[in-house]
Design a protein around this motif. Structure first.
Motif, PDB file in Angstrom:
ATOM      1  N   PHE A   8      28.220  -3.590 -46.156  1.00  0.00           N
ATOM      2  CA  PHE A   8      26.925  -3.264 -45.570  1.00  0.00           C
ATOM      3  C   PHE A   8      26.748  -1.747 -45.573  1.00  0.00           C
ATOM      4  N   SER A   9      25.506  -1.334 -45.443  1.00  0.00           N
ATOM      5  CA  SER A   9      25.195   0.087 -45.380  1.00  0.00           C
ATOM      6  C   SER A   9      24.109   0.283 -44.338  1.00  0.00           C
ATOM      7  N   TYR A  10      24.258   1.332 -43.553  1.00  0.00           N
ATOM      8  CA  TYR A  10      23.280   1.557 -42.480  1.00  0.00           C
ATOM      9  C   TYR A  10      23.105   3.053 -42.252  1.00  0.00           C
ATOM     10  N   ARG A  11      21.867   3.457 -42.036  1.00  0.00           N
ATOM     11  CA  ARG A  11      21.566   4.851 -41.744  1.00  0.00           C
ATOM     12  C   ARG A  11      20.960   4.930 -40.336  1.00  0.00           C
ATOM     13  N   LEU A  12      21.564   5.765 -39.506  1.00  0.00           N
ATOM     14  CA  LEU A  12      21.117   5.915 -38.114  1.00  0.00           C
ATOM     15  C   LEU A  12      20.482   7.286 -37.913  1.00  0.00           C
ATOM     16  N   ASP A  13      19.229   7.304 -37.463  1.00  0.00           N
ATOM     17  CA  ASP A  13      18.570   8.572 -37.157  1.00  0.00           C
ATOM     18  C   ASP A  13      19.170   9.158 -35.882  1.00  0.00           C
ATOM     19  N   ILE A  14      19.464  10.443 -35.918  1.00  0.00           N
ATOM     20  CA  ILE A  14      20.068  11.128 -34.769  1.00  0.00           C
ATOM     21  C   ILE A  14      19.243  12.364 -34.450  1.00  0.00           C
ATOM     22  N   GLU A  15      18.806  12.463 -33.210  1.00  0.00           N
ATOM     23  CA  GLU A  15      17.984  13.583 -32.790  1.00  0.00           C
ATOM     24  C   GLU A  15      18.776  14.886 -32.815  1.00  0.00           C
ATOM     25  N   LYS A  16      18.065  15.960 -32.969  1.00  0.00           N
ATOM     26  CA  LYS A  16      18.692  17.274 -33.011  1.00  0.00           C
ATOM     27  C   LYS A  16      19.450  17.544 -31.715  1.00  0.00           C
ATOM     28  N   GLY A  17      20.675  18.029 -31.847  1.00  0.00           N
ATOM     29  CA  GLY A  17      21.488  18.377 -30.687  1.00  0.00           C
ATOM     30  C   GLY A  17      22.223  17.217 -30.053  1.00  0.00           C
ATOM     31  N   GLN A  18      22.050  16.001 -30.613  1.00  0.00           N
ATOM     32  CA  GLN A  18      22.686  14.831 -30.031  1.00  0.00           C
ATOM     33  C   GLN A  18      23.894  14.380 -30.855  1.00  0.00           C
ATOM     34  N   VAL A  19      24.827  13.758 -30.164  1.00  0.00           N
ATOM     35  CA  VAL A  19      25.956  13.077 -30.797  1.00  0.00           C
ATOM     36  C   VAL A  19      25.951  11.659 -30.251  1.00  0.00           C
ATOM     37  N   GLU A  20      26.022  10.691 -31.129  1.00  0.00           N
ATOM     38  CA  GLU A  20      25.854   9.305 -30.699  1.00  0.00           C
ATOM     39  C   GLU A  20      27.179   8.537 -30.696  1.00  0.00           C
ATOM     40  N   PHE A  21      27.408   7.806 -29.593  1.00  0.00           N
ATOM     41  CA  PHE A  21      28.484   6.824 -29.549  1.00  0.00           C
ATOM     42  C   PHE A  21      27.913   5.521 -30.092  1.00  0.00           C
ATOM     43  N   VAL A  22      28.419   5.095 -31.240  1.00  0.00           N
ATOM     44  CA  VAL A  22      27.883   3.926 -31.929  1.00  0.00           C
ATOM     45  C   VAL A  22      28.959   2.848 -31.987  1.00  0.00           C
ATOM     46  N   TYR A  23      28.574   1.617 -31.622  1.00  0.00           N
ATOM     47  CA  TYR A  23      29.526   0.502 -31.599  1.00  0.00           C
ATOM     48  C   TYR A  23      28.977  -0.620 -32.471  1.00  0.00           C
ATOM     49  N   ASN A  49      35.834  21.044 -16.300  1.00  0.00           N
ATOM     50  CA  ASN A  49      36.303  21.851 -17.431  1.00  0.00           C
ATOM     51  C   ASN A  49      35.822  21.282 -18.764  1.00  0.00           C
ATOM     52  N   VAL A  50      35.866  19.950 -18.889  1.00  0.00           N
ATOM     53  CA  VAL A  50      35.396  19.331 -20.132  1.00  0.00           C
ATOM     54  C   VAL A  50      33.884  19.538 -20.282  1.00  0.00           C
ATOM     55  N   ALA A  51      33.146  19.361 -19.183  1.00  0.00           N
ATOM     56  CA  ALA A  51      31.696  19.564 -19.241  1.00  0.00           C
ATOM     57  C   ALA A  51      31.366  20.993 -19.667  1.00  0.00           C
ATOM     58  N   ASP A  52      32.111  21.961 -19.128  1.00  0.00           N
ATOM     59  CA  ASP A  52      31.881  23.366 -19.498  1.00  0.00           C
ATOM     60  C   ASP A  52      32.165  23.603 -20.985  1.00  0.00           C
ATOM     61  N   SER A  53      33.271  23.040 -21.466  1.00  0.00           N
ATOM     62  CA  SER A  53      33.655  23.242 -22.863  1.00  0.00           C
ATOM     63  C   SER A  53      32.676  22.573 -23.818  1.00  0.00           C
ATOM     64  N   LEU A  54      32.310  21.328 -23.520  1.00  0.00           N
ATOM     65  CA  LEU A  54      31.397  20.606 -24.401  1.00  0.00           C
ATOM     66  C   LEU A  54      29.999  21.219 -24.395  1.00  0.00           C
ATOM     67  N   ALA A  55      29.606  21.814 -23.277  1.00  0.00           N
ATOM     68  CA  ALA A  55      28.281  22.438 -23.212  1.00  0.00           C
ATOM     69  C   ALA A  55      28.164  23.603 -24.187  1.00  0.00           C
ATOM     70  N   LEU A  56      29.286  24.222 -24.510  1.00  0.00           N
ATOM     71  CA  LEU A  56      29.266  25.308 -25.496  1.00  0.00           C
ATOM     72  C   LEU A  56      29.007  24.770 -26.906  1.00  0.00           C
ATOM     73  N   GLU A  57      29.536  23.575 -27.189  1.00  0.00           N
ATOM     74  CA  GLU A  57      29.377  22.970 -28.511  1.00  0.00           C
ATOM     75  C   GLU A  57      28.102  22.152 -28.623  1.00  0.00           C
ATOM     76  N   TYR A  58      27.772  21.424 -27.544  1.00  0.00           N
ATOM     77  CA  TYR A  58      26.642  20.495 -27.591  1.00  0.00           C
ATOM     78  C   TYR A  58      25.752  20.711 -26.362  1.00  0.00           C
ATOM     79  N   PRO A  59      25.057  21.832 -26.274  1.00  0.00           N
ATOM     80  CA  PRO A  59      24.280  22.147 -25.065  1.00  0.00           C
ATOM     81  C   PRO A  59      23.141  21.175 -24.779  1.00  0.00           C
ATOM     82  N   ASP A  60      22.655  20.465 -25.801  1.00  0.00           N
ATOM     83  CA  ASP A  60      21.513  19.560 -25.602  1.00  0.00           C
ATOM     84  C   ASP A  60      21.914  18.092 -25.491  1.00  0.00           C
ATOM     85  N   SER A  61      23.198  17.797 -25.581  1.00  0.00           N
ATOM     86  CA  SER A  61      23.637  16.398 -25.578  1.00  0.00           C
ATOM     87  C   SER A  61      23.386  15.735 -24.230  1.00  0.00           C
ATOM     88  N   ARG A  62      22.768  14.564 -24.248  1.00  0.00           N
ATOM     89  CA  ARG A  62      22.531  13.845 -23.000  1.00  0.00           C
ATOM     90  C   ARG A  62      23.846  13.356 -22.397  1.00  0.00           C
TER      91      ARG A  62
END
Length: 379
Positions: free
Chosen positions: A62-77, A204-217
């Motif tokens: 199978f093949s699938y393409r998932l649209d991802i909004e700018k600044g987001q990282v998706e957990f996909v299952y 600490n994790v929230a602080d670190s990830l905010a540097l990499e992904y400031p817009d991630s929900r």
């Protein structure tokens, strides 16, 4: 090719490139499962949402393409019926190759974060397997000694896993794969990171990830959880360092506007007296009963902390000045809406409470006679 045609072709290419960069592509195969359907779910606000269903061909591909909004990282299952096949952590531009069987044993490439997530889930599955096996042994223990030994083994496994996960979190604090580690549970929803001080790891994790992904929900949600846990940690520290008292604290302003704390009243026996200056009988009680009692017992270690529940502070102030109260006199301008009414469970005014050596005294004070009798006993 004409100039117009070239411009049109470049425009189409730009649109296609932009669309490509805003999506992640999954090329997968399910072994021994031809013509299956794959359900695509995305983590959103702590719950899984079904976003699509994809059909496999006769070879299980199978093949699938998932649209991802700018600044987001998706957990996909990916699921086949109720069975989870794979967990992916995707960013725009990822091109993932996935091979899985019908039991959810999979390999993934093309996404570093997805590889880390698979490692996290494998380690989690292994500790769950160990804990389940030990739980069965505990239930079927032949005697008390064996049961105690198995329970100790369960505790040792938890401690070892917790320490290992702390090391992982600290070493990978800029990877989104750390987030599910912080929320893992063992047994009957026993959180791995359930200690109050684990709030520091969340922060600490929230602080670190905010540097990499400031817009991630997901990072923003982690920040909220970190702040909630830090609030509990701060409260725990306050409770641990606060002086021990056997009664609810009261802090209200006196005539000069200075806050007076009940816990700072220096006396062996303190009477808390809730009243209102709007009632004539209660005003007379101050003069006819409290003044004589204060003169008799104050030198022996007696003090009064008098709380007026009056919305008219001007009236209260005039009465206090006219009567020249020698004791601590404060006012709560919220009146009967004061939170202290609920805290001390006051059904009506006046109300009396006696504190002896830092603890509330059992028994009620209903009149002058009962108050004198209690003070004679305590002093």
């Amino acid at each position: 090719m004409s100039r117009l045609s070239r411009l049109f072709a470049l425009a189409v290419l730009a649109v296609m490139t932009a669309a490509c960069c805003r999506s992640a592509k999954i090329d997968g195969v399910i072994t021994a499962a031809p013509s299956s359907e794959v359900v695509v779910k995305v983590l959103n606000s702590g719950a899984l949402e079904v976003v699509d269903t994809v059909a496999c061909d006769d070879a299980g591909k199978f093949s699938y393409r998932l649209d991802i909004e700018k600044g987001q990282v998706e957990f996909v299952y990916l699921y086949r019926a109720d069975r989870k096949l794979a967990s992916l952590l995707l960013q725009a531009g990822d091109r993932v190759d996935l091979v899985t069987d019908t039991l959810g044993v999979y390999t993934v490439s093309g996404s570093e974060e997805s590889v880390r997530l698979s490692e996290v889930e494998n380690a989690y599955a292994e500790i769950l397997r160990k804990m389940n096996a030990l739980s069965v042994r505990a239930e079927n223990a032949a005697d008390v000694d064996e049961a105690i030994a198995v329970r100790q083994a369960i505790s040792d496994e938890y401690v070892a896993y917790y320490r290992d996960r702390v090391k992982y979190v600290m070493a990978n604090s800029r990877s989104m794969a750390v987030i599910p580690v912080l929320y893992q549970t063992l047994g009957n929803n026993f959180p791995v990171f359930g200690q109050t001080t684990d709030a520091i790891h969340f922060r600490n994790v929230a602080d670190s990830l905010a540097l990499e992904y400031p817009d991630s929900r997901h990072v923003k949600a982690l920040r909220q959880e970190a702040e909630r846990r830090l609030g509990y940690l701060g409260m725990e520290n306050l409770i641990r360092t606060a002086p021990q008292v056997g009664y609810p604290e009261i802090e209200l302003p006196d005539l000069s506007g200075r806050k007076q704390k009940l816990s700072e009243v220096d006396a062996k026996v303190v009477m808390i007296h809730f009243w209102t200056a709007t009632d004539a009988q209660q005003k007379m009680f101050n003069l006819d009963v409290l003044n004589p009692l204060y003169e008799r017992y104050h030198s022996k270690g007696f003090e009064i902390y008098q709380v007026a529940l009056d919305t008219d502070k001007g009236l209260w102030a005039r009465v206090v000045k006219e009567q020249k109260h020698p004791w601590v006199s404060v006012c709560d301008s919220r009146g009967t809406a004061s939170p202290y009414v609920a805290t001390y469970n006051i059904p009506a005014l006046p109300a009396f409470f006696i504190i002896n050596d830092g603890a509330l005294v059992d028994g009620s004070v209903v009149d002058e006679a009962s108050l004198r009798k209690l003070l004679d006993k305590l002093l």
